[in-house]
Each structure stands twice: as structure tokens, then as C-alpha cells.
Enzyme design. Structure first.
Site, PDB file in Angstrom:
ATOM      1  CG  MET A   1      -1.755  -1.240   1.370  1.00  0.00           C
ATOM      2  SD  MET A   1      -2.875  -1.479  -0.005  1.00  0.00           S
ATOM      3  CE  MET A   1      -3.604  -3.032   0.481  1.00  0.00           C
ATOM      4  NE  ARG A   7       5.628  -0.164  -5.292  1.00  0.00           N
ATOM      5  CZ  ARG A   7       5.773  -1.046  -4.326  1.00  0.00           C
ATOM      6  NH1 ARG A   7       6.940  -1.259  -3.803  1.00  0.00           N
ATOM      7  NH2 ARG A   7       4.720  -1.702  -3.868  1.00  0.00           N
ATOM      8  CG  LEU A 396       5.584  -7.063   6.495  1.00  0.00           C
ATOM      9  CD1 LEU A 396       6.160  -8.216   7.291  1.00  0.00           C
ATOM     10  CD2 LEU A 396       6.153  -5.741   6.979  1.00  0.00           C
ATOM     11  CD  GLU A 397       3.171  -2.872  -0.562  1.00  0.00           C
ATOM     12  OE1 GLU A 397       3.790  -2.186  -1.399  1.00  0.00           O
ATOM     13  OE2 GLU A 397       2.003  -2.635  -0.218  1.00  0.00           O
ATOM     14  CG  ASN A 398      10.007  -2.848   1.214  1.00  0.00           C
ATOM     15  OD1 ASN A 398      10.275  -2.580   0.052  1.00  0.00           O
ATOM     16  ND2 ASN A 398       9.313  -2.031   1.986  1.00  0.00           N
TER      17      ASN A 398
END
Length: 571
Positions: A1, A7, A396-398
């Protein structure tokens, strides 16, 4: 998000890449063979302990490294550059008309493992991406006159560096003998039990050098296997003590059992069956922004009534690994923390669940050890108590470590007890196969999981469950990708559709609310489909999610006013 700027992460699969990815997807479906007692590992130096000896590797783009490794003291690192995808290959002696199990542990995006010159159909498998070690496994079948095959691993054009370690090919001796480096692994250490519910116990243990898998024993009887250093043993009786042990395995055999650990299931008050708390059978999830990025600024009391789960975005990381903090943005205009807590309580009184979302586009929360898992569980529970949150959302996008995050979430669920709500919002790439860390996490916490709302946007083209490539922004993209989760082990009640609330809410992938309704109907009723129509329907599908309630309000509540009633009217 997205917290601030949008992005757009675009990956369009074309030409030869489509063929390669499709073949990989078919391999992932699983043709793994079973090794026999006389079988050996015919591949040499698969752990790269002797550098690149025995391997024919691309010059300049491949080398061995001492960290990170899966087992031993070395691993292969390949860094694709230009038209070079950093391949390493080895010619292996094999027996004709035989079956071999080829496997490797890898890290990175689009890492391939395969064999050519088999005399039958060449074998290949791949992983779309993982921040942790992921095991690739496929079956190699040799033809009637085949005496050697070429085994390879490589990355892909334009991707970051990948890692490979502990490559094995197990089957009949083809005359070249076995790898003298393959030995029975040591017994696992550090076995610990956590997150006991009335019917399950979560186990975690330390990695064993050279191990390719683990077996779990309950009261002396093997009950399941695991490819990672954790497992959830389910089907247990309430208020009962159990004794657990684990062993490590590889092509050479099985280790002695670990030291035993005992755990007692709860009487029924802990944990949470899929569905969580007061969440309705079909639910709408909306992310509420604890910051001002140009969308309508809302207090929690202003969140539209069609939302059943409200995810407060976001909790932040502290300097202590795994630990969470949360602070209200002054831009929201709350007079006090008590005012905010009163809004949470009012939403809950109206039958809503309010959860704290962890991560987001810029989130840096990292849980990669038992210590950080405990910090996560303790700090999350403290925030739940302080503000009255019903649970946690994982966005958690990383990168995520499925082993330790599962450990953390089971600890948290045990503390929270009944009514705990656990949601997730992975990106599309994170849920392309059951081998990705996010998918493994979802399956590892299936016993306490409420819903996974995959973000079907900001992704470009992706593979569907039928092996075909679909472009984002269409009903086919949503339904064919949701099908992967529905076929991959999640219950329909644990699957939701995540989309932007407006064209301004994401960099790409917006679909109109009517397309969302069509996708819901396609998956639950078999109507409203595009070119992709699933072979079955899932009437129990949980529902839909959007980013965000604020962007929805900016667009006149068109999303919640259309999708909300449709979700609530599902069968």
C-alpha cells in the site's frame, strides 16, 4: 500500500519469457519423484564448497560467496547482466530409463533449475521471487539411451543477483558415483513450541547444514514433513499435552531426533478459526490512512459503513528488530489518543473489526529470528491492548521471512485469544506460487488466518492458474490469479480481491467497481467471467478490499457504494 507517491511496478512478460514462465509454472505444479534406498546424489559439488569445480559457469557473472548460504560454507551467486542470465551447468552421469529428483535451495527473483539432454521431456522449475531460501524441486526422466544430462541453474534478464545452494540430483548411479560431500545431517537444535490453540501447536527450530527437509514427530510418530524450519501441527485435542521432536533429512538419510519439547493445547479459548472474530461470512476490507497524501482526510468515525474490516495504516518499525510502534498523525485532527480509541470502540460496537496494518510500501519491519518474532508478538499485543485493535494486518512489501513471521503471528494469536483477526495484503508477485515466502506464510498460519487480500494492481502482466499470461486491469487478471490461491491450499473464506478505490489510488491496475463485482460473481457463481472461467466455483469467497477508504471518499464513495452491497449479497 502506498503512503505517499504512487509506485508503478510493471513487469510485462512477452515472447520467450512467456514460454519459460509457463513451463516453470507447469513444473511448479509438481512432478517430484521419490528416492529409493539405493539412490545416490549423482551431482558433484552441489553445495559449492569447492568453489565452481565441476560446474561450467558464465564468466564474470557467477562466483561463490560465503554469506548468505543455505548449508555449509559457500553458495553460488549469479548476477544477470545484459543478455547473460548468469548460468551454471554441470554434466551428470545418469542411468537410462531412470527417474531422478532434482532440487536446489535458491534466493531471488526468477531463479531457474532444470536439466536438458534427458532423452525425454526436459525438466525445469522456477520461483518468481523470495527474500528467503526457497526449495525448487522437479523430476528428471531419462530416455532409453541417455547416459548423461546437463543440470543448470540461472537467473533471468534484468533481474537482481540470485543465490543457489545445496543442488542435488538423486537417483540411480549412472557410473559416475555419488557426491562424497553428501552426509546424513545432524539433529536439529533449538526446537521450540509456540502459539498453541485448542487444536494446533506451532513449532520452530534451527536450520541444519546440508539438510534439504525436516520431519516432525508427535509422541514418537512422524506426523508431517516440512521444507522450512517451522511447522504447525494441527488436528490435536483440546487441553492435551503433546511431546514433539524433529529430524533433518537429505539424500543421504535422516538425522537422529532432536531434543523433545512439550506443549499443551488450550481449552478452546485461544486461537481463532478461519474467519476471525465478528467478521461476516462475506466482508469488505478498507485501508484507512493515518497520514495525508492528498486523499480525503478522515477520522476513523468517518469511514464508510460498508467496510467490515478497517485496517489502520500503518504501524512503524523501531530500532529494535521486530518491534512495532504506532503514532497518530496530527494531520488527522484528533484532539487526543482517547478520542481515537473512542472511534475504534464505536466502530466495533457497530459490528466492525479494526486492525493495525504493518508495513506498506515504505515499511521496514523485519522479523528474521526467534528474538525478533517475540518482539513483534509482544509489541503488537501491547498496541492491541492500548488502542483496542482486533488484530493485525501484514502488508510487508519489502520481503517477509515465512518461518519467523509465522512464529510471531502464532505467538500473537495465543496472547490475543478468540476474536483475533489476521489479514494480509501481499502483492501479486508474492502469491504467484506456493513456493514464495508470502504464500508459505499464509499457509503456515492458515489455522489463525482471516483473509488474504492480494493487491491485484501495480504489477503488470502475470501468470494465472491456467498457465496463461493476463494483463492487469481486467476481470481475467483478478479471477485467474485468485484461482492460484484457491487451488494452492487457502480456504475460500481466506481469499479476497484487493483493488484501488480510484485511478489516483495506485500507479496502475485500476478497475471499475463493476469489474470487481464481475470478478466476485465469476469466482463464486461462475457468471460475469471474461475469457478465463474457473472449472469450479467458490461460494465461500471472503470478499474484496480496497486502498483506501480515503481515496474512496475522494471519488464520492463510488467503490464502497457499489462493491459493498454486492459483497454482502454474495451467497
Amino acid at each position: 500500500m502506498e503512503r505517499t507517491k504512487h509506485r508503478s511496478w510493471l513487469r510485462t512478460v512477452t515472447g520467450g519469457a512467456v514460454a519459460a514462465l509457463t513451463a516453470g509454472a507447469l513444473s511448479l505444479a509438481g512432478l517430484a519423484g521419490t528416492a529409493h534406498a539405493a539412490d545416490i546424489n549423482v551431482l558433484k559439488n552441489g553445495g559449492f564448497e569447492s568453489g565452481l569445480a565441476g560446474w561450467n559457469c558464465a564468466a564474470g557473472t557467477t562466483a561463490t560467496v560465503s554469506s548468505p548460504v543455505h548449508g555449509g560454507t559457500a553458495a553460488l551467486r549469479g548476477a544477470p547482466a545484459g543478455q547473460d542470465f548468469a548460468q551454471c551447468a554441470q554434466t551428470v552421469a545418469v542411468a537410462p530409463n531412470s527417474t531422478y529428483t532434482l532440487s536446489a535451495w535458491v534466493q531471488g527473483s526468477y531463479v531457474y533449475l532444470g536439466a536438458t539432454g534427458t532423452g525425454t521431456s526436459d525438466a525445469q522449475t522456477w520461483t518468481p521471487g523470495s527474500s528467503g531460501w526457497t526449495q525448487l524441486t522437479t523430476t528428471v526422466r531419462t530416455g532409453p539411451s541417455t547416459t548423461s544430462v546437463s543440470v543448470y541453474t540461472h537467473g533471468w534478464y534484468g533481474q537482481a543477483a540470485y543465490l543457489a545452494d545445496d543442488v542435488t540430483m538423486v537417483g540411480p548411479d549412472g557410473g559416475g558415483g555419488g557426491d562424497p560431500g553428501t552426509q546424513v545431517p545432524a539433529a536439529p537444535a533449538g526446537l521450540a513450541a509456540s502459539g498453541a490453540t485448542a487444536s494446533s501447536v506451532h513449532l520452530g527450530w534451527g536450520a541444519v547444514s546440508g539438510a534439504t527437509g525436516y520431519n516432525v514427530y508427535r509422541d514418537g510418530t512422524k506426523v508431517q514433513s516440512s521444507s522450512s524450519t517451522s511447522a504447525t501441527v494441527s488436528g490435536l485435542a483440546a487441553s492435551t499435552s503433546y511431546r514433539f521432536q524433529v529430524t533433518a533429512t537429505n539424500s543421504a538419510g535422516e538425522s537422529p531426533k532432536s531434543a523433545a519439547v512439550s506443549a499443551t493445547t488450550t481449552s478452546g479459548g485461544g486461537g481463532n478459526p478461519p474467519g476471525g472474530g465478528s467478521v461476516p461470512k462475506h466482508a469488505v476490507t478498507g485501508y484507512w490512512q493515518d497520514f495525508d497524501n492528498g486523499a480525503t482526510v478522515q477520522k476513523l468515525r468517518d469511514v464508510q459503513s460498508n467496510y467490515d474490516i478497517i485496517a489502520v495504516a500503518f504501524a512503524n518499525a523501531t530500532t529494535t528488530p521486530g518491534q512495532l510502534s504506532f503514532t497518530l498523525d496530527p494531520a488527522l485532527g484528533y484532539a487526543s489518543t482517547a478520542d481515537f480509541k473512542a472511534d475504534i470502540a464505536a466502530k466495533q460496537a457497530a459490528g466492525k473489526s479494526v486492525v493495525l496494518s504493518v508495513g506498506g510500501q515504505n515499511g521496514t519491519v523485519s522479523v528474521n529470528s526467534s528474538a525478533s518474532a517475540t518482539e513483534f508478538a509482544d509489541s503488537a499485543y501491547s498496541l492491541m491492548q492500548t488502542y483496542g485493535f482486533n488484530g493485525i494486518d501484514i502488508d510487508l512489501e519489502n520481503g517477509v521471512n515465512s518461518t519467523y513471521m509465522a512464529q510471531a503471528l502464532h505467538q500473537l494469536a495465543a496472547k490475543a485469544g478468540s476474536g483475533f483477526v489476521l489479514t494480509m495484503a501481499p502483492q501479486t508477485l508474492d502469491m504467484q506460487s506456493t513456493g514464495t515466502e508470502y504464500f508459505k506464510l499464509a499457509l503456515a498460519v492458515k489455522d489463525i488466518l482471516t483473509v488474504v487480500n492480494t493487491q491485484y494492481y501495480n504489477s503488470g502482466s502475470m501468470l494465472g492458474c491456467d498457465g496463461k499470461v493476463y494483463s492487469q486491469g481486467s476481470v481475467d487478471f483478478i479471477t485467474a490469479l485468485a484461482c492460484i490461491q484457491l487451488q494452492g491450499g487457502l480456504a475460500p473464506s481466506q481469499v479476497g480481491i484487493g483493488v484501488p478505490a480510484s485511478t489516483r489510488a495506485a500507479g496502475s491496475g485500476y478497475v471499475s467497481p463493476g469489474v470487481v463485482d464481475n470478478a466476485l460473481d465469476c469466482l463464486t457463481k461462475g457468471t460475469g467471467c471474461g475469457s478465463f472461467k474457473p472449472s469450479t466455483t467458490w461460494p465461500g469467497l471472503r470478499g474484496a478490499m480496497t486502498w483506501s477508504t480515503n481515496w474512496d471518499a475522494t471519488a464520492g464513495n463510488a467503490w464502497s457504494n457499489t462493491v459493498g452491497p454486492h459483497v454482502h449479497a454474495l451467497p
